[in-house]
Scaffold this active site. Structure first.
Site, PDB file in Angstrom:
ATOM      1  N   TYR A  14      -1.463  13.520  16.683  1.00  0.00           N
ATOM      2  CA  TYR A  14      -0.767  14.094  15.513  1.00  0.00           C
ATOM      3  C   TYR A  14      -1.528  13.821  14.203  1.00  0.00           C
ATOM      4  O   TYR A  14      -1.922  14.758  13.502  1.00  0.00           O
ATOM      5  CB  TYR A  14       0.640  13.499  15.473  1.00  0.00           C
ATOM      6  CG  TYR A  14       1.510  13.851  14.292  1.00  0.00           C
ATOM      7  CD1 TYR A  14       1.600  15.155  13.811  1.00  0.00           C
ATOM      8  CD2 TYR A  14       2.271  12.863  13.679  1.00  0.00           C
ATOM      9  CE1 TYR A  14       2.432  15.467  12.742  1.00  0.00           C
ATOM     10  CE2 TYR A  14       3.116  13.167  12.617  1.00  0.00           C
ATOM     11  CZ  TYR A  14       3.183  14.464  12.151  1.00  0.00           C
ATOM     12  OH  TYR A  14       4.017  14.766  11.097  1.00  0.00           O
ATOM     13  N   ASN A  35      -8.465  10.588  24.925  1.00  0.00           N
ATOM     14  CA  ASN A  35      -8.349  10.574  26.394  1.00  0.00           C
ATOM     15  C   ASN A  35      -7.243  11.522  26.870  1.00  0.00           C
ATOM     16  O   ASN A  35      -6.962  11.604  28.056  1.00  0.00           O
ATOM     17  CB  ASN A  35      -8.115   9.144  26.935  1.00  0.00           C
ATOM     18  CG  ASN A  35      -6.757   8.605  26.531  1.00  0.00           C
ATOM     19  OD1 ASN A  35      -5.983   9.257  25.832  1.00  0.00           O
ATOM     20  ND2 ASN A  35      -6.455   7.389  26.972  1.00  0.00           N
ATOM     21  N   SER A 127       0.205   0.047  10.152  1.00  0.00           N
ATOM     22  CA  SER A 127       1.571   0.560   9.968  1.00  0.00           C
ATOM     23  C   SER A 127       2.364  -0.365   9.050  1.00  0.00           C
ATOM     24  O   SER A 127       2.126  -1.574   9.014  1.00  0.00           O
ATOM     25  CB  SER A 127       2.250   0.616  11.339  1.00  0.00           C
ATOM     26  OG  SER A 127       3.639   0.772  11.209  1.00  0.00           O
ATOM     27  N   THR A 129       5.023  -1.328   9.693  1.00  0.00           N
ATOM     28  CA  THR A 129       5.768  -2.197  10.593  1.00  0.00           C
ATOM     29  C   THR A 129       5.325  -3.657  10.419  1.00  0.00           C
ATOM     30  O   THR A 129       6.089  -4.575  10.722  1.00  0.00           O
ATOM     31  CB  THR A 129       5.605  -1.715  12.057  1.00  0.00           C
ATOM     32  OG1 THR A 129       6.546  -2.381  12.871  1.00  0.00           O
ATOM     33  CG2 THR A 129       4.229  -1.946  12.613  1.00  0.00           C
ATOM     34  N   TYR A 152       4.435  -3.271  20.294  1.00  0.00           N
ATOM     35  CA  TYR A 152       3.665  -2.252  19.558  1.00  0.00           C
ATOM     36  C   TYR A 152       3.307  -2.773  18.156  1.00  0.00           C
ATOM     37  O   TYR A 152       2.153  -2.737  17.731  1.00  0.00           O
ATOM     38  CB  TYR A 152       4.467  -0.945  19.442  1.00  0.00           C
ATOM     39  CG  TYR A 152       4.027  -0.087  18.282  1.00  0.00           C
ATOM     40  CD1 TYR A 152       2.870   0.683  18.367  1.00  0.00           C
ATOM     41  CD2 TYR A 152       4.735  -0.077  17.077  1.00  0.00           C
ATOM     42  CE1 TYR A 152       2.437   1.430  17.286  1.00  0.00           C
ATOM     43  CE2 TYR A 152       4.316   0.667  15.998  1.00  0.00           C
ATOM     44  CZ  TYR A 152       3.167   1.419  16.101  1.00  0.00           C
ATOM     45  OH  TYR A 152       2.738   2.144  15.017  1.00  0.00           O
ATOM     46  N   LYS A 156      -0.427  -3.920  16.074  1.00  0.00           N
ATOM     47  CA  LYS A 156      -0.930  -3.534  14.744  1.00  0.00           C
ATOM     48  C   LYS A 156      -1.293  -4.789  13.934  1.00  0.00           C
ATOM     49  O   LYS A 156      -2.308  -4.827  13.253  1.00  0.00           O
ATOM     50  CB  LYS A 156       0.114  -2.696  13.993  1.00  0.00           C
ATOM     51  CG  LYS A 156       0.325  -1.315  14.592  1.00  0.00           C
ATOM     52  CD  LYS A 156      -0.939  -0.464  14.543  1.00  0.00           C
ATOM     53  CE  LYS A 156      -0.806   0.861  15.228  1.00  0.00           C
ATOM     54  NZ  LYS A 156      -2.076   1.570  15.431  1.00  0.00           N
ATOM     55  N   ASP A 302      15.586  -1.719  14.177  1.00  0.00           N
ATOM     56  CA  ASP A 302      15.422  -0.948  12.935  1.00  0.00           C
ATOM     57  C   ASP A 302      15.577  -1.857  11.719  1.00  0.00           C
ATOM     58  O   ASP A 302      16.469  -2.708  11.683  1.00  0.00           O
ATOM     59  CB  ASP A 302      16.486   0.154  12.849  1.00  0.00           C
ATOM     60  CG  ASP A 302      15.989   1.482  13.405  1.00  0.00           C
ATOM     61  OD1 ASP A 302      14.767   1.630  13.584  1.00  0.00           O
ATOM     62  OD2 ASP A 302      16.828   2.372  13.657  1.00  0.00           O
TER      63      ASP A 302
END
Ligand code: UD1
Length: 341
Positions: A14, A35, A127, A129, A152, A156, A302
């Site tokens: 994206y 890939n 990110s 995050t 995840y 990062k 969240d």
């Protein structure tokens, strides 16, 4: 006079695909490496339509050191932008080792080969995050880095540390870690956009797929947060603006050449926070379509609210976003309309 080649790992994804187009428009030759584990080959046709037919594409996994080295040997890029990574938060909780192996091994290979083949300029896809649930808003680059909420997110954080340590080891490497807020929208031509395989996790593709009839209903994850309307607040950045930030980062690294040999962290957001309900209402107002939604329970992990302090991105990169959230939502909807289920 072309400005040189830029290797884009995850270049068919994206953000990578939009960045390939932005680099081409800025006079660089993008080299797409992917890939194809989480994107479709049709993305390549779209990038070619928006750039040039001769666009080079390597079907390569960054975890395969030898195959990746072949690409470094074939090409002499002026820089590398490393996107290739798994990114589904929930899956990373279920399959943490899949995430650690893929995201960290691929980055280690990119760092090692960039040093070995004297490719000095590196942009790493990080990110917001890394800030976890911030105490003070907006978050700036010096805000505390809190323990990651998911494997995840941890990849990062560790990724930023790997980049920093590689640079600080004295290797001829200069790097910028871009900390993205929430990328949304699609290319204004509607040729490129987000194409989540399976059920989307992210808000905007879930909205557009629900309005398109692919999903029955959107669930708003909680309306009892301490925010004005009770729903979570995020900083939604148009993917084309985000792509331009990568071009600016490559230019900044190239320009700095000898004076800058270091590592930097830069927020890429708009500086404005919008609640989930604000996004939904903006979508309904700008597209004229009603969204079927219900309020549901909170989603674990969240954060209540996060948005960027953009002072540094303006100063260090000379970059600011051009699109509004409303324009991003219209572009996302126009893209959705081109898709077949
Ligand atoms: C998520 C990740 C973030 C990652 C980013 C990559 C989490 C906790 N965070 O960001 O680490 O970098 O994706 O794309 O997963 N929402 C709903 N209903 C939905 C979907 C989302 O109400 O069906 C809400 C969420 O609660 C959130 C907002 O919409 O408040 C944005 O969610 P999302 O698009 O998933 O992004 P983040 O969670 O912010």
């Amino acid at each position: 006079m072309p400005k040189g080649k830029v290797l884009i790992t995850g270049g068919a994804g994206y953000i990578g695909a939009h960045t390939a187009v932005a680099l081409f428009e800025a006079g660089y030759e993008p080299l797409v490496l992917d890939n194809f584990s989480n994107t479709l080959p049709s993305a390549i046709d779209a990038i070619r339509q928006l750039t040039f037919d001769g666009l080079k594409v390597y079907e390569t996994d960054c975890c395969d050191y030898q195959a990746l080295e072949e690409v470094y040997l074939n090409e002499k890029p002026v820089g590398v932008i490393h996107f290739a990574a798994f990114k589904a938060v929930g899956e990373s909780v279920r399959l943490p080792l899949k995430y650690y192996k893929n995201n960290l091994m691929s980055l280690a290979n990119v760092l090692e080969l960039s040093v070995k083949h004297s490719i000095k300029n590196l942009v790493f896809s990080s990110s917001c995050t890394v800030y976890g649930q911030p105490e003070h808003l907006p978050v700036h680059e010096g805000s505390p880095i809190l323990p990651a909420e998911s494997p995840y997110g941890n990849t990062k954080q560790i990724g930023e540390e790997m980049v920093r340590d590689a640079v600080q080891s004295g290797a001829p490497l200069a790097a910028i870690s871009l900390r993205y807020f929430n990328p949304v929208g699609a290319h204004p031509s509607s040729k490129l956009g987000e194409l989540p395989l399976g059920t989307p996790n992210n808000l905007v593709p879930f909205i557009t797929q629900t309005v398109a009839g692919w999903r029955d209903q959107l669930t708003v994850f909680g309306d009892d947060y301490p925010t004005p309307d009770g729903t979570c607040i995020r900083d939604y950045i148009h993917v084309c603006d985000l792509a331009e930030a990568h071009v600016a980062a490559i230019k900044t690294l190239e320009k700095a050449e000898d004076s800058y040999s270091g590592v930097d962290y830069i927020n890429i957001g708009t500086g404005r926070g919008h609640s989930v309900l604000e996004v939904i209402h903006a979508f309904e107002d700008t597209t004229g379509h009603k969204l079927n939604y219900q309020i549901g329970p909170r989603r674990p992990g969240d954060v209540t609210a996060v948005f960027a302090d953009t002072t540094k991105s303006k100063k260090a990169l000379g970059w600011s976003p051009k699109y509004s959230m409303e324009e991003a939502l219209v572009h996302a909807w126009n893209w959705q309309k081109t898709l077949k289920k």
